[in-house]
Design a protein around this motif. Structure first.
Motif, mmCIF file in Angstrom:
data_model
loop_
_atom_site.group_PDB
_atom_site.id
_atom_site.type_symbol
_atom_site.label_atom_id
_atom_site.label_comp_id
_atom_site.label_asym_id
_atom_site.label_seq_id
_atom_site.Cartn_x
_atom_site.Cartn_y
_atom_site.Cartn_z
ATOM 1 N N MET A 1 1.324 -1.159 -0.067
ATOM 2 C CA MET A 1 -0.164 0.328 -0.001
ATOM 3 C C MET A 1 0.826 1.262 0.012
ATOM 4 O O MET A 1 2.173 1.375 0.753
ATOM 5 N N GLN A 107 2.794 -9.791 -5.129
ATOM 6 C CA GLN A 107 3.433 -8.341 -5.529
ATOM 7 C C GLN A 107 4.606 -8.267 -6.686
ATOM 8 O O GLN A 107 5.406 -8.040 -7.432
ATOM 9 N N CYS A 144 -1.656 1.885 -4.546
ATOM 10 C CA CYS A 144 -0.762 -0.011 -4.282
ATOM 11 C C CYS A 144 0.241 0.555 -5.657
ATOM 12 O O CYS A 144 0.162 1.069 -6.382
ATOM 13 N N MET A 145 1.694 0.508 -4.902
ATOM 14 C CA MET A 145 2.373 0.209 -5.920
ATOM 15 C C MET A 145 2.724 -1.047 -6.566
ATOM 16 O O MET A 145 3.826 -0.343 -7.544
ATOM 17 N N HIS A 203 -5.198 -3.891 3.766
ATOM 18 C CA HIS A 203 -4.669 -4.358 1.759
ATOM 19 C C HIS A 203 -3.916 -4.995 1.834
ATOM 20 O O HIS A 203 -4.394 -5.737 0.453
ATOM 21 N N HIS A 207 -3.607 -8.196 -1.007
ATOM 22 C CA HIS A 207 -3.782 -8.687 -2.115
ATOM 23 C C HIS A 207 -3.168 -10.096 -1.686
ATOM 24 O O HIS A 207 -2.869 -10.691 -2.919
HETATM 25 ZN ZN LIG Z 1 -1.505 -2.822 -2.870
#
Ligand SMILES: [Zn+2]
Length: 232
Positions: A1, A107, A144-145, A203, A207
Motif C-alpha cells: 500500500m 507483488q 497501490c505500488m 490492503h 493482496h
Molecule cells: Zn497494494
C-alpha cells in the motif's frame, strides 16, 4: 500500500562524509577536493541511487490474482531474502509514490507467492489472517505500488481489524538469552490494528488473497478469509 503521493523527482544524496577535514589529532587533512571533483562524486552517487531504484522497481511482477500459499518453517530463508528486498522497495517507492506503507509477497512473485508482507518499518507479518473486524466501515483513499500510474482510489475498510500472524525473531541461547545469529518463525500472535495500520493490514491481506483495490469486484471483505487451499 502506498503512502501519499509526493514529488518523485527529489533524491537527496549526501556526499559530506567524503569530504574529510582531518581528525585534529595530528593526522593530515586530506587535500581539499575541487568543485569539479565534488560534482563528479555527487553525480556518481545520484546515478547509483537511481540505478538501485530501477533495479528494485523491476522486482514488481505484473499484477495477478494468484493467492499466496501459507508459509512453512522451511520457507524461512526465502522469506528473509525477499523481506529485505521488499523493505528496501517500501523505502524507495515507485512512480509517483516516494514510499510505501507495506508490500505483499504476491507483488513480487507470481509463481509461488508466500503469505507474508513487510512494512516500511521492517516488520514481517507471516501467514496473516484477519480474524475479527469492527462493524463500522470507513472510506479512505488508497494507492497501490503494483499500479503506480493509477490514481488513488476511495476504498472501503473496516475501521479496526484483528489479525493473527507469525513473525520472525532471533533464536536465542536459552542459557544466556543472547542471539545466536539465526532466525526462526515465532508462534502465532493476535493484534487488533486501528487507524492507518488497520487499513494497511487489510490492503495487504487482500493482496495475499489474490485481490487488489483496482480489481473489479474488490470490496472490504476481500481482505477476510483465506481462499481455500488447493491440495494436490
Ligand atoms: Zn497494494
Amino acid at each position: 500500500m502506498s503512502n501519499e503521493a509526493k514529488d518523485p523527482n527529489t533524491l537527496e544524496v549526501s556526499v559530506s562524509e567524503t569530504v574529510g577535514t582531518g581528525d585534529g589529532m595530528g593526522s593530515p587533512a586530506p587535500a581539499e577536493k575541487t568543485e569539479e571533483e565534488l560534482k563528479f562524486e555527487h553525480e556518481a552517487a545520484v546515478k547509483k541511487v537511481l540505478e538501485r531504484k530501477v533495479f528494485l522497481s523491476e522486482k514488481y511482477v505484473t499484477p495477478h490474482q494468484k493467492p499466496a500459499r501459507r508459509a512453512k518453517d522451511a520457507d524461512l530463508s526465502r522469506i528473509l531474502e525477499d523481506a529485505a528486498l521488499m523493505h528496501e522497495m517500501c523505502m524507495v517507492g515507485r512512480g509517483e509514490y516516494t514510499n510505501a506503507y507495506a508490500i505483499a509477497h504476491t507483488q513480487i512473485n507470481d509463481t509461488d507467492p508466500l503469505r507474508f508482507f513487510v512494512t516500511i518499518k521492517g516488520e514481517i507479518y507471516v501467514n496473516p489472517v484477519i480474524v475479527g473486524k469492527s462493524h463500522e466501515l470507513v472510506t479512505i483513499k488508497e494507492g497501490c505500488m503494483s499500479y503506480p500510474e493509477e490514481p488513488m482510489k476511495a476504498t472501503m475498510r473496516f475501521k479496526t481489524a484483528t489479525m493473527k500472524y507469525r513473525t520472525v525473531a532471533h533464536k536465542v541461547n536459552p542459557e544466556t538469552g543472547e542471539s545466536i545469529g539465526e532466525y526462526s518463525l515465532t508462534k502465532e500472535t493476535t493484534t487488533t490494528f486501528t487507524d492507518v495500520m488497520s487499513n494497511v493490514v487489510q490492503h495487504e491481506c487482500q493482496h495475499l488473497n489474490g485481490w487488489s483495490i483496482y480489481n473489479e469486484g474488490s470490496n472490504a471483505t476481500r481482505a477476510l478469509n483465506e481462499p481455500v487451499a488447493v491440495i494436490i
